[in-house]
Design an enzyme around this catalytic site. Structure first.
Site, PDB file in Angstrom:
ATOM      1  N   SER A  59      41.342  39.606  41.364  1.00  0.00           N
ATOM      2  CA  SER A  59      42.170  40.440  42.249  1.00  0.00           C
ATOM      3  C   SER A  59      43.666  40.339  41.986  1.00  0.00           C
ATOM      4  O   SER A  59      44.447  41.044  42.631  1.00  0.00           O
ATOM      5  CB  SER A  59      41.890  40.087  43.715  1.00  0.00           C
ATOM      6  N   LYS A  62      45.447  43.598  41.513  1.00  0.00           N
ATOM      7  CA  LYS A  62      46.034  44.440  42.556  1.00  0.00           C
ATOM      8  C   LYS A  62      47.560  44.458  42.509  1.00  0.00           C
ATOM      9  O   LYS A  62      48.181  45.314  43.144  1.00  0.00           O
ATOM     10  CB  LYS A  62      45.539  44.000  43.928  1.00  0.00           C
ATOM     11  N   SER A 123      43.444  41.668  50.438  1.00  0.00           N
ATOM     12  CA  SER A 123      42.831  42.006  49.150  1.00  0.00           C
ATOM     13  C   SER A 123      41.636  42.941  49.318  1.00  0.00           C
ATOM     14  O   SER A 123      40.625  42.819  48.618  1.00  0.00           O
ATOM     15  CB  SER A 123      42.393  40.728  48.416  1.00  0.00           C
ATOM     16  N   LYS A 255      49.690  36.974  44.819  1.00  0.00           N
ATOM     17  CA  LYS A 255      48.322  37.504  44.801  1.00  0.00           C
ATOM     18  C   LYS A 255      47.330  36.483  44.267  1.00  0.00           C
ATOM     19  O   LYS A 255      47.528  35.886  43.202  1.00  0.00           O
ATOM     20  CB  LYS A 255      48.249  38.772  43.929  1.00  0.00           C
TER      21      LYS A 255
END
Length: 444
Positions: A59, A62, A123, A255
């Protein structure tokens, strides 16, 4: 024999000093397959471990999706209060509880801001795809833009590959993965490329931290306040406002990521005393490890480096305080830096730097003169830092510590009479010089 023994001792000591790693680096034993630490202002690399190995990023993907979302906002192609359609696929995926998601209904209105917050804080995977479809019509088209944007940002194309917008393995997309990508494909990046992406995101859209730093927020998934209010807790457990054993002073982003292939990964950033650094750790064993290893990286950065001002605003190099002027009322003009020249320096190495003046040749004529007229503050070049050790490395090959050098005053164009008198003066000066040279030759 005494001489031989002495020479051997000197040789041994020399080899030991050369081959022994920096103590601070040696003490930083990270339990991560790949890691990097970078100054967020200059792009200077402060620590690196296996940074060019291309690995799954989960993730952390992202960050690129957020870049394109914020870009679309900035360019006016979408607005924060715009409603986002929820397709059948997105509805189905949002109910996939094994993934990070907020449930989405097709009979309820969600704004761009609602879904963006669920992406940046929680997320949320289905939310990411919904925004991708809104901006570019399909996840496939959005992924194409992700890869194009990576190249546009200066990231080496061999160091990354985006196959979806979320970072999931394609098999988790319930058969609806982007066209042209494999069923088992996963987004890939090196730690260097991941840091480059984070660097660009913070540089171009620093407002990303306004949302990334939110510890908890309620997501209104539907009209029922009792059953459809989802408490989103930020996956970044290093935020000081989240009460865990991982909270870290100054952390405000960025993140996390996890898949079985990627392991646990984290791109973090922290600000202390006007120094912001970016960290990336990839393939740690557990969720706890990704924060523990990041804390080691951040400690290393803040304990061993500091941002210092090496040359003040208005600095001129000795012997290079002026440049000649052509066609002006003045024959030369003073030049100096228009701001202080600062950099991140390892403790104890403040004296290894010097400044070099690099003039912009496009601003000068063939004789190296600045042609009048021009105003005060005209950029004529840069003051660039150089290091005695030449060991400085940056995220991008074109990066360096420098500030603009500008003119201290404006110079008006000289009138025709002044230019004529200068020409006459130059003519007679040339005659006089030739005569002197000739007479000198007679007696030499």
């Amino acid at each position: 024999m005494k001489k031989i023994v002495a020479m051997l001792m000197v040789f041994t000591l020399t080899v030991t000093l050369v081959m022994q790693p920096n103590k601070a680096d040696a003490a930083l034993d990270l339990a991560a397959e790949s890691a990097i630490l970078v100054d967020a202002e200059s792009g200077k690399i402060l620590y690196q471990k296996n940074i060019d190995a291309v690995l799954p990023i989960a993730s952390m993907t992202k960050m690129m999706s957020e870049y394109l979302i914020l870009e679309a906002i900035d360019e006016g192609r979408i607005t924060w209060d715009q409603s986002v359609p929820i397709s059948d696929h997105i509805r189905q995926l949002s109910l996939y509880t094994a993934l990070s998601n907020v449930p989405l209904r097709q009979d309820y209105t969600y704004t761009v801001k609602d879904l963006y917050e669920s992406v940046a804080i929680y997320s949320a995977n289905a939310s990411t795809i919904a925004l991708a479809e809104l901006i570019y019509g399909s996840e496939t088209a959005f992924v194409e833009q992700m890869n194009e944007k990576g190249t546009e940002l200066g990231i080496d194309r061999e160091d990354f590959e985006f196959v979806n917008t979320t970072g999931l393995n394609n098999r988790d997309l319930l058969g609806n993965h982007p066209d042209g990508t494999g069923e088992e494909a996963e987004n890939m990046m090196s730690a260097r490329a991941t840091a480059q992406l984070a660097y660009a995101l913070l540089r171009d859209y620093p407002e990303v931290l306004d949302t990334a730093s939110i510890p908890t927020k309620v997501f209104e998934a539907g009209p029922d306040p009792d059953t459809e209010r989802i408490m989103m807790t930020n996956w970044n457990w290093m935020l000081p406002t989240i009460e865990t054993q991982h909270d870290y002073e100054g952390v405000d982003g960025l993140k996390t990521g996890f898949t079985s292939a990627a392991g646990n990964a984290f791109t973090g950033t922290a600000l202390r005393d006007d120094m912001r650094i970016i960290s990336v750790v990839m393939r740690t064993e557990t969720r706890y490890d990704r924060f523990n290893e990041t804390a080691k990286l951040l400690d290393y950065g803040f304990n061993n480096f500091k941002k210092i001002e090496l040359f003040s605003e208005g600095h001129s190099l000795e012997g290079e305080e002026f440049i000649p002027v052509a066609s002006g009322k003045e024959r030369e003009v003073g030049i100096s830096s228009n701001q202080a020249l600062s950099t991140i320096v390892r403790n104890g190495q403040e004296d290894q730097y010097e400044a070099t003046l690099v003039l912009d040749q496009d601003k000068l004529n063939g004789d190296g003169e600045l042609v009048a007229p021009f105003e005060a503050g005209e950029r004529v070049g840069s003051l660039t830092l150089t290091s005695d050790t030449n060991e400085e490395e940056y995220l991008f090959s074109n990066q360096k510590d420098e500030v603009d050098v500008v003119t201290d005053a404006g110079v008006e164009k000289a009138g025709w009479f002044s230019m004529m008198m200068r020409g006459i003066g130059g003519f007679f000066s040339g005659i006089w010089t030739s005569a002197v040279d000739m007479v000198t030759g007679w007696f030499s």
